[in-house]
Motif scaffolding. Structure first.
Motif, PDB file in Angstrom:
ATOM      1  N   GLU A 137       1.425  10.898   1.308  1.00  0.00           N
ATOM      2  CA  GLU A 137       1.913  10.679  -0.052  1.00  0.00           C
ATOM      3  C   GLU A 137       3.264   9.967  -0.051  1.00  0.00           C
ATOM      4  O   GLU A 137       3.559   9.168  -0.937  1.00  0.00           O
ATOM      5  N   TYR A 140       2.562   6.341   0.668  1.00  0.00           N
ATOM      6  CA  TYR A 140       1.914   5.759  -0.510  1.00  0.00           C
ATOM      7  C   TYR A 140       2.941   5.525  -1.627  1.00  0.00           C
ATOM      8  O   TYR A 140       2.942   4.476  -2.283  1.00  0.00           O
ATOM      9  N   ALA A 141       3.846   6.507  -1.812  1.00  0.00           N
ATOM     10  CA  ALA A 141       4.868   6.377  -2.853  1.00  0.00           C
ATOM     11  C   ALA A 141       5.781   5.194  -2.567  1.00  0.00           C
ATOM     12  O   ALA A 141       6.171   4.455  -3.484  1.00  0.00           O
ATOM     13  N   SER A 142       6.119   5.000  -1.299  1.00  0.00           N
ATOM     14  CA  SER A 142       6.970   3.872  -0.931  1.00  0.00           C
ATOM     15  C   SER A 142       6.288   2.555  -1.249  1.00  0.00           C
ATOM     16  O   SER A 142       6.913   1.619  -1.777  1.00  0.00           O
ATOM     17  N   GLU A 143       4.990   2.483  -0.966  1.00  0.00           N
ATOM     18  CA  GLU A 143       4.248   1.251  -1.228  1.00  0.00           C
ATOM     19  C   GLU A 143       4.100   1.007  -2.725  1.00  0.00           C
ATOM     20  O   GLU A 143       4.193  -0.135  -3.202  1.00  0.00           O
ATOM     21  N   VAL A 144       3.852   2.084  -3.497  1.00  0.00           N
ATOM     22  CA  VAL A 144       3.706   1.949  -4.949  1.00  0.00           C
ATOM     23  C   VAL A 144       5.001   1.452  -5.589  1.00  0.00           C
ATOM     24  O   VAL A 144       4.986   0.679  -6.551  1.00  0.00           O
ATOM     25  N   LEU A 145       6.128   1.876  -5.015  1.00  0.00           N
ATOM     26  CA  LEU A 145       7.423   1.468  -5.570  1.00  0.00           C
ATOM     27  C   LEU A 145       7.826   0.070  -5.135  1.00  0.00           C
ATOM     28  O   LEU A 145       8.930  -0.379  -5.423  1.00  0.00           O
ATOM     29  N   GLY A 146       6.943  -0.607  -4.421  1.00  0.00           N
ATOM     30  CA  GLY A 146       7.181  -2.004  -4.099  1.00  0.00           C
ATOM     31  C   GLY A 146       7.775  -2.293  -2.742  1.00  0.00           C
ATOM     32  O   GLY A 146       8.137  -3.436  -2.454  1.00  0.00           O
ATOM     33  N   THR A 152       9.063   0.144   4.515  1.00  0.00           N
ATOM     34  CA  THR A 152       8.518   1.512   4.594  1.00  0.00           C
ATOM     35  C   THR A 152       8.660   2.071   6.006  1.00  0.00           C
ATOM     36  O   THR A 152       9.008   3.235   6.200  1.00  0.00           O
TER      37      THR A 152
END
Length: 240
Positions: A137, A140-146, A152
């Motif tokens: 998670e 994934y959160a790092s990737e979602v935030l761009g 990352t």
């Protein structure tokens, strides 16, 4: 027993053996041993982290990849060093493929390559365990935030896997520093490490061999103490 044997009870100077062990060729050998162990550790950490990262995030058959990492540990270490030696012989595959053996055998490079090939699994396994335990998670959160994959890696994955890196560095450094077979089989006389010199001294000067053993052990304990000062070893190992 080694400490008692190292003391010069028969002469006027109780610590005469220590003066000999901390001078000349013996001091150079101690420095060379620590240097070779450091180079081996750095190379193992770089290669090991890359392989561990690939197995954890990219490999489709993680079990098979881990089996390949573990497989060399089932082979006697002397056979692995002989394998490295055969690989770089003038009749070996390197010579036949590239037309030159790169002058690896019986040199410092030969010793470091042998140590890396033997100790790499001890670097991969703790780092893989540390990387694999990172919560998906967070990535994934790092990737979602761009964040880019490299960002990352630098800000999420590496900081959260430091316990594995520290443990790998500790394992590899101690094992490399105590190596006897790698310099004996793959290096020249100028590449001998402490274990080789202690073994040679044992045949003609038992007191000196005992003194060098004490000096070498104390040196490693001091380095481990310094290491523990910056990275709590017990806490790191408990995280694995």
């Amino acid at each position: 027993m080694l400490f008692v044997e190292s003391l010069n009870f028969g002469g006027g100077d109780l610590f005469a053996n220590y003066r000999d062990a901390l001078s000349g060729v013996y001091l150079e050998t101690l420095g060379r041993t620590l240097y070779y162990a450091l180079i081996t550790t750095v190379v193992c950490l770089v290669l090991g982290y890359t392989i561990a990262y690939f197995i954890a995030f990219k490999a489709k058959r993680q079990f098979a990849m881990l089996a390949l990492v573990l497989l060399p540990l089932w082979i006697a270490i002397i056979i692995r060093y002989f394998g490295v030696s055969l690989f770089f012989l003038p009749t070996g595959p390197v010579q036949q493929l590239f037309g030159t053996d790169f002058g690896v055998l019986f040199t410092t490079r030969g010793v470091v390559i042998g140590l890396v090939s033997a100790l790499l699994p001890f670097a991969i396994l703790p780092m893989y365990n540390s990387i694999q335990s990172i919560d998906d998670e967070l990535i994934y959160a790092s990737e979602v935030l761009g964040a880019t994959p490299l960002y990352t890696l630098r800000t999420v994955i590496i900081p959260l896997s430091l316990s594995g890196v520290v443990a790998a560095a500790l394992f590899v450094y101690i094992l490399a520093a105590g190596s006897y077979l790698a310099p004996a089989l793959l290096g020249g006389p100028a590449d001998f490490m402490m274990a080789n010199v202690i073994e040679q001294s044992f045949t003609y000067d038992l007191d000196l061999a005992a003194t060098m053993s004490v000096v070498f052990t104390v040196t490693l304990l001091i380095l481990i103490g310094l290491f523990n000062h910056y990275a709590n070893i017990s806490e790191v190992l408990s995280d694995l």
